[in-house]
Structure formats: C-alpha cells, structure tokens
Design an enzyme around this catalytic site. Structure first.
Site, mmCIF file in Angstrom:
data_model
loop_
_atom_site.group_PDB
_atom_site.id
_atom_site.type_symbol
_atom_site.label_atom_id
_atom_site.label_comp_id
_atom_site.label_asym_id
_atom_site.label_seq_id
_atom_site.Cartn_x
_atom_site.Cartn_y
_atom_site.Cartn_z
ATOM 1 N N ASP A 24 0.642 1.266 10.348
ATOM 2 C CA ASP A 24 -0.561 0.436 10.361
ATOM 3 C C ASP A 24 -0.289 -0.849 11.137
ATOM 4 O OD1 ASP A 24 -1.811 2.331 8.854
ATOM 5 O OD2 ASP A 24 -2.253 1.027 7.149
ATOM 6 N N ASP B 198 0.798 -1.230 0.000
ATOM 7 C CA ASP B 198 0.000 0.000 0.000
ATOM 8 C C ASP B 198 0.831 1.281 0.000
ATOM 9 O OD1 ASP B 198 -2.360 -1.452 0.040
ATOM 10 O OD2 ASP B 198 -2.446 -1.481 2.233
ATOM 11 N N ARG C 281 -7.157 9.644 11.738
ATOM 12 C CA ARG C 281 -6.534 8.392 12.169
ATOM 13 C C ARG C 281 -5.288 8.633 13.011
ATOM 14 N NH1 ARG C 281 -7.107 4.137 7.051
ATOM 15 N NH2 ARG C 281 -9.394 4.305 6.864
ATOM 16 N N ASP D 3 -0.013 5.684 1.882
ATOM 17 C CA ASP D 3 -1.119 5.140 2.665
ATOM 18 C C ASP D 3 -0.928 5.555 4.126
ATOM 19 O OD1 ASP D 3 -3.565 3.589 2.645
ATOM 20 O OD2 ASP D 3 -2.470 2.046 3.733
#
Length: 427
Positions: A244, A216, A296, A240
């Site tokens: 993560d 990603d 986020r 991205d």
C-alpha cells in the site's frame, strides 16, 4: 576419417593464421617483434585462449548469456560475483523510484538473530535493531531464517534490506512499515501471513519509541514516504494489502515481485477525499500477478500510476487495474490473461470504483501495446495522444518492451535463490 580430421584441423589453422596476419598487417606501422614466428605463434595461442574464456563466461552466466530485456535484472543479475558486489543493486532501480539508494553509502549490517521479543529494546543482531538505526545501512542475513514480528517493523531512512544468499521469511505476524522516511530498498524477501498488530509501544529510532495504534496487516505499508523501491519479493496471504502506498507518498517503484493468493493486492492513495495524494507517482513493472488474486493490481486514487510489462497470468476475481477519484493510469506492454471458466464475469481489466460514466469518461486511463487473452479487455477514457500532460506525469523512465516478451521478462519474479559464484535464479 583420419585424413578428414587432419584436413579440418589444417583448414581451421589456415583461417586462424590468415586472421592473425591480417590483424598484424592492419595494425602495425613499422617492423616489430611480431616479425618473429615465435611471437606470431604466441599471438595465435592468446587468441585461442581468449576465445575459449569467452565461451566459458557465456556458459557461467555472463551478461551476453542472461540478458532478458528486464532492465533491472540485466543491470545486476548476470554478475556471478553478486556476493561481493551487493551494492551494485542500488544503481539498477527504474521508474519513479529510480533514485532510491537505500543503504548504499553505509556499512553492512548482518542479521544473526531471527527473534523479535522486545519492540522497545530490540536485541543487537535482529532485523528490528538494524532498521531503527539513524545511519545508512545495507542489511543482510547470516543464514536462512523465519522472522515472526511481534509489532510493525518501523524503519528509518537510508536502509536496504537485502535477502539475497539466504531464505528469509517475514511471516505470520506484523510486517514492514515505511513511514515518513526516504531512500528505502526492500529486496529478496518472502513476506506472507501478515496480520493486524498494535496498541503497543514500538521503537522507531535508537532515541525514540512511541505508542502505535492498530496496523492493518499489510506486507509493506508506505506512508508519507518517498524514494522507495520494492523489488524481487514473494508476497501472499496477508490480512490487508500486499503493498500500500498512501498519504502523499511518491517516487515509488514496485518491481519483479511474485504475488498470489490475496484479495486487495495494491492500494495507491489514502482515500477519495485526501488531496495530498495528487503528488503520488508509482511505477509497477515486471511483476507476476499469479494465482488467487481478486482485485487492486493496483487500485489508484488521485495520483499517477505507470503499469508496465507485468504478467497477469491467472485471471482476476473482480478486476485487475482499478481506480477512483480521477487518477491517471498509463498501462503499457502488459499481458492480461482472463480466466472465464473460473471468473466468468471478470474479463474486463479495469474498474472505476467511484462516480458514473459521466464523471469517469474524463479520467485519463490509457492502454498501449497491452496483450489481451481469453477475452480480456481494457476500457480507456480521458485524453488521447501520447504527449498529453497527464500521461507524461504518469510515464516513468521505463521503456515498455513488447507484450509478447512479458513472460520472459517476468520469469524470475519473486525472491531469488542466490549462491556464491553463481547467478541468482528463480529456483
């Protein structure tokens, strides 16, 4: 004036002498050589020298002069001999990733070559050659370098990447993938400009390489892994996420990072339907969320997130802390500064991205001791009480400091400048 200076010296000498003789009287039980005036004079000299050395240590950066309340930095950053004590860092992790030891029990590997010309047969001395080895390694860098990775950097277990002492950028290519492994420490790197790569062969161990689909473009992707610590990195402008954490990864701490100019900053949890992420526990501590971030910070799904003593200093385009699929979020001692001029409709810190209020009113989201400035506010939900089971699972060992101290605690967030015989500093 001369009489005054002479009197001052006499007073100081008398006070010091009284202290010495008092010490002797309290500690000795029988006549000793200290009855000798020359020995007394020697003791006075030792006390003066020790006092002077303590002052010099403070000026050079001893523990007593650099303690900030940042439990990680206070553990190692006061040491001016960090170069010879690099592995001391492995004892300083906090939060859910506190057991990550990285390459503590292995040898040092020095990266001498910034190239990444062959992802299947990496050259010795490159970072790719280092991270695929099967034994524990503490990876350091010979000099400043910019590493443009052609494909994902697929790591093996028990590795530390330690950028201290060099200005190391992983930039404008593929970035770091931590997949189905354990005990990883990533420290002191600049990671930016990461972009999607893949549909290529990539080596993951000295004896195995395989086909990789498209990645990603995350700065750091943590997939199915545990005991991971991401600390003191500078992260920005990736395709991205910046960090993560997905596919049942757990025991992760993300701390002391400086993050800026990015849209979807941290995603924890693979999807709303993937139940494996219910085991996920992530600590987000002492980070600086800076300019140009939209959402986020983090976004949590399914599992447990402890967000503690972070500085959200520049507002957020959409929201700061979000979630879906019934995660538990424990927000403690953070500093939230909304920017109503730049983002006039984004004062709310929180956002539920699935379900309506009838559903999310039962999700366990709590704010404790947070500081809200410029109209920022946090919408709580779910169970109440510090001792509830849900919050216990979302509370790591990090003791939250007062939110008024957050600017000081996070003032050295990001990759540090580390020079021989000096404390590592932000600049």
């Amino acid at each position: 004036m001369a009489v005054f200076e002479w009197s001052k010296r006499m007073i100081c000498s008398c006070v010091l002498a009284l202290f010495v003789f008092s010490f002797i009287a309290e500690t000795r039980t029988a006549p000793t050589a200290l009855d000798d005036p020359e020995e007394v004079a020697s003791m006075v000299s030792i006390i003066i020298r020790n006092s002077t050395e303590r002052k010099l240590m403070q000026l050079r950066g001893s523990p007593s002069s650099c303690v900030t309340g940042n439990a990680i930095d206070d553990c190692w950053r006061c040491d001016t001999n960090w170069l010879n004590n690099r592995k001391r860092l492995a004892a300083c992790a906090i939060g859910f990733g506190r057991n990550a030891i990285g390459g503590r029990d292995g040898q040092f590997y020095v990266v001498t070559d910034p190239s990444d010309n062959d992802a299947v047969n990496p050259r010795a001395g490159t970072i790719r050659h280092a991270v695929i080895q099967t034994e524990p390694l503490w990876i350091v860098f010979q000099r400043d370098m910019v590493i443009q990775l052609k494909q994902e950097l697929i790591m093996n277990s028990y590795k530390t990447i330690d950028g201290r002492g060099a200005n190391v950028h992983i930039a404008n290519g593929a970035c770091i993938t931590i997949q189905n492994i354990k005990h990883i420490i990533i420290h002191g790197l600049h990671i930016h400009g990461c972009r999607p790569t893949g549909n290529a062969l990539v080596r993951s161990t000295p004896s195995h390489f395989g086909w990789r689909g498209m990645a990603d473009g995350d700065a750091v992707s943590i997939f199915g892994s545990r005991d991971v610590w991401i600390d003191h990195n500078s992260l920005s402008k990736c395709a991205d996420g910046l960090v993560d954490v997905v596919m049942a990864s757990t025991a992760v701490t993300i701390s002391n990072n400086d993050l800026w100019h990015h849209n979807e900053v941290m995603l924890f949890g693979h999807s709303n339907s993937y139940k494996g992420d219910k085991v996920m526990q992530v600590t987000v501590a002492y980070n600086h969320f800076g300019e140009g971030l939209r959402q986020r910070m983090p976004h949590c799904r399914q599992g447990y997130c402890h967000v503690v003593n972070n500085d959200y200093s520049s507002g957020w385009g959409i929201y700061a802390i979000g979630g879906s699929a019934n995660p538990t979020i424990n927000s403690e001692g953070n500093r939230f500064v909304a920017d109503p001029k730049r983002y006039p409709y984004s004062n709310q810190v929180t956002k539920r991205t699935s379900g309506d209020k009838s559903e999310w009113k039962n999700w366990n989201w709590r704010s404790k001791g947070d500081l809200f400035l410029n109209g920022a506010y946090f919408v709580e939900s779910g169970a109440t009480g510090a001792n509830s089971e849900a919050y216990a699972k979302a509370s790591s060992d990090v003791k939250a400091q007062k939110s008024s101290k957050v600017r000081a605690i996070t003032s050295a967030a990001g990759a540090l400048v580390c020079r021989r015989n000096r404390m590592c500093t932000r600049k």
